[in-house]
Design an enzyme around this catalytic site. Structure first.
Site, PDB file in Angstrom:
ATOM      1  N   ARG A 120       0.803  -1.234   0.000  1.00  0.00           N
ATOM      2  CA  ARG A 120       0.000   0.000   0.000  1.00  0.00           C
ATOM      3  C   ARG A 120       0.836   1.284   0.000  1.00  0.00           C
ATOM      4  O   ARG A 120       0.354   2.341   0.385  1.00  0.00           O
ATOM      5  CB  ARG A 120      -0.999   0.001   1.163  1.00  0.00           C
ATOM      6  N   LYS A 142       2.784  10.789 -12.305  1.00  0.00           N
ATOM      7  CA  LYS A 142       1.936   9.893 -13.090  1.00  0.00           C
ATOM      8  C   LYS A 142       2.636   8.545 -13.214  1.00  0.00           C
ATOM      9  O   LYS A 142       3.775   8.467 -13.684  1.00  0.00           O
ATOM     10  CB  LYS A 142       1.684  10.456 -14.490  1.00  0.00           C
ATOM     11  N   LYS A 226       6.658  22.287 -16.156  1.00  0.00           N
ATOM     12  CA  LYS A 226       5.803  21.198 -15.698  1.00  0.00           C
ATOM     13  C   LYS A 226       5.504  21.306 -14.211  1.00  0.00           C
ATOM     14  O   LYS A 226       4.372  21.075 -13.777  1.00  0.00           O
ATOM     15  CB  LYS A 226       6.436  19.837 -16.004  1.00  0.00           C
ATOM     16  N   ASN A 244      -1.091  17.449 -22.197  1.00  0.00           N
ATOM     17  CA  ASN A 244      -1.401  16.339 -23.098  1.00  0.00           C
ATOM     18  C   ASN A 244      -1.583  16.782 -24.552  1.00  0.00           C
ATOM     19  O   ASN A 244      -2.201  16.051 -25.348  1.00  0.00           O
ATOM     20  CB  ASN A 244      -2.669  15.621 -22.627  1.00  0.00           C
ATOM     21  N   HIS A 247      -1.511  14.213 -27.323  1.00  0.00           N
ATOM     22  CA  HIS A 247      -1.489  12.872 -26.754  1.00  0.00           C
ATOM     23  C   HIS A 247      -2.747  12.056 -27.059  1.00  0.00           C
ATOM     24  O   HIS A 247      -2.682  10.827 -27.128  1.00  0.00           O
ATOM     25  CB  HIS A 247      -1.280  12.953 -25.237  1.00  0.00           C
ATOM     26  N   HIS A 264       6.794   6.784 -28.153  1.00  0.00           N
ATOM     27  CA  HIS A 264       5.788   7.714 -27.642  1.00  0.00           C
ATOM     28  C   HIS A 264       5.991   9.120 -28.201  1.00  0.00           C
ATOM     29  O   HIS A 264       5.046   9.762 -28.661  1.00  0.00           O
ATOM     30  CB  HIS A 264       5.845   7.740 -26.112  1.00  0.00           C
TER      31      HIS A 264
END
Length: 362
Positions: A120, A142, A226, A244, A247, A264
């Site tokens: 956890r 992320k 960012k 994004n 994206h 990517h």
């Protein structure tokens, strides 16, 4: 040495940017003598760095184990991530352990998600080795893995305890990987900073040559931009969605052609141009700025069109499963000018199809 702090209350952490950071155990704070850690990397990077880092951290009295994953976006899934959990359990790691993600965005995302999930939640440190991960993927928390039906569909927001950016790692990058990272760099200029976009136009050749001073500024500026967004919208409920740009198109490309066939950043580059064309058709973006974007992407050796074997209609099913879909409406990030973008919903799908077709036929 450059230092930036991501200010998120008790979860704040430093980003350190310099050449040669991986030569010093002190770079790996908050690890200290007597701590336990698990290094996660891939086969390619293990050959370059594993022995050196194990020796370095062992000398600092850190009990360090490791797990080596296969290299490539096609391995960014739950099955491969389970190898991290197996290694942690086999070596009896508890909640006090720290995971170290040594690699690009794939390793960082999987290690971060494993850290969020193992018992956890345990600490993890990001050590990004690609340009894309240094300017984007390692910062902001992320984490996640891909599903065969959609990219990054399984994951969590989970912040690292530090980000260590050693610019010397970029010297080992293949040219294609360096170019892929530049798509995310260029993205920042388009959505947030017109002066930075112009700086990129003026300094791209130096970036491609990995000029140390230029690279340090480039990485720091991307991280600053960012961080400012993440501090205001950590879990992407609003303005973080701007990051994004391209994206929604890119994830459709990656899923359709098979993970790893397009990098990517390559898919993001094509997606950025599709977003610019969409905005142009809506009368929101000037063609002269689209041309600037295309020219800069081409100079960075990036694609400016999608796959030739993917028709415009094929994008839509993937887009409808995108994480940015809200109540059945696709949210697009569209440039309005160099340095300014907006999140838009309710765009007619025929306009999106027209934008893709216009680009593919240009």
């Amino acid at each position: 040495m450059e230092k930036i702090t991501v200010s998120l209350g008790y979860r704040s952490y430093p980003i350190t940017i310099s050449a040669g950071l991986l030569k010093y155990s002190a770079s790996f704070l908050p690890l200290k003598s007597g701590d336990n850690a698990m290094l996660v990397t891939n086969q390619t990077l293990a050959a370059l760095y594993l022995h050196k880092l194990l020796t370095l951290l062992n000398k600092a009295d850190v009990k360090i184990d490791y797990v080596i994953l296969p290299d490539g976006e096609q391995y960014k899934n739950l099955s491969v991530m389970n190898q991290i959990f197996t290694a942690l359990l086999q070596k009896s790691h508890g909640r006090e352990t720290t995971l170290i993600a040594l690699g690009g965005g794939v390793i960082g995302d999987m290690t971060g998600f494993a850290a969020a999930s193992y018992q956890r939640g345990v600490r993890f440190i990001q050590v990004p080795t690609t340009l894309l991960s240094q300017v984007d993927a390692s910062v902001g928390g992320k984490t996640g893995v891909n599903h065969e039906m959609g990219k990054n569909m399984i994951g969590a927001f989970y912040q690292p305890v530090s980000v260590i950016i050693d610019t010397d790692c970029l010297s080992t990058l293949p040219p294609r990987e360096l170019a892929a990272g530049l798509a995310e760099v260029i993205k920042y200029g388009i959505i947030l900073d017109s002066e930075f976009f112009q700086w990129l136009e003026e300094h791209l050749d130096a970036i491609l040559a990995l000029d140390s001073k230029v690279m340090r500024f480039c990485i720091r500026r991307c991280c600053e931009l960012k961080v400012k967004v993440v501090e205001h919208d950590e879990c992407e409920s609003n303005i973080r969605t701007l990051l994004n740009l391209g994206h929604t198109f890119a994830h459709a490309i990656e899923t359709h052609v098979g993970y790893g066939n397009w990098l990517h950043g390559e898919a993001v580059a094509a997606g950025i141009v599709m977003a610019a064309y969409t905005s142009e058709i809506l009368g929101e973006f000037m063609s002269v700025d689209t041309i600037r974007i295309i020219n800069l992407l081409k100079r960075a050796h990036l694609p400016v069109r999608g796959p030739t074997n993917m028709n415009a209609e094929a994008y839509l099913p993937y887009m409808m499963r995108d994480k940015k879909v809200v109540k059945g409406n696709i949210r697009f990030v569209l440039p309005l000018a160099i340095g300014r973008a907006e999140i838009r919903t309710g765009i007619d799908q025929n306009i999106v199809i027209k934008a893709i077709n216009t680009l593919q036929n240009s």
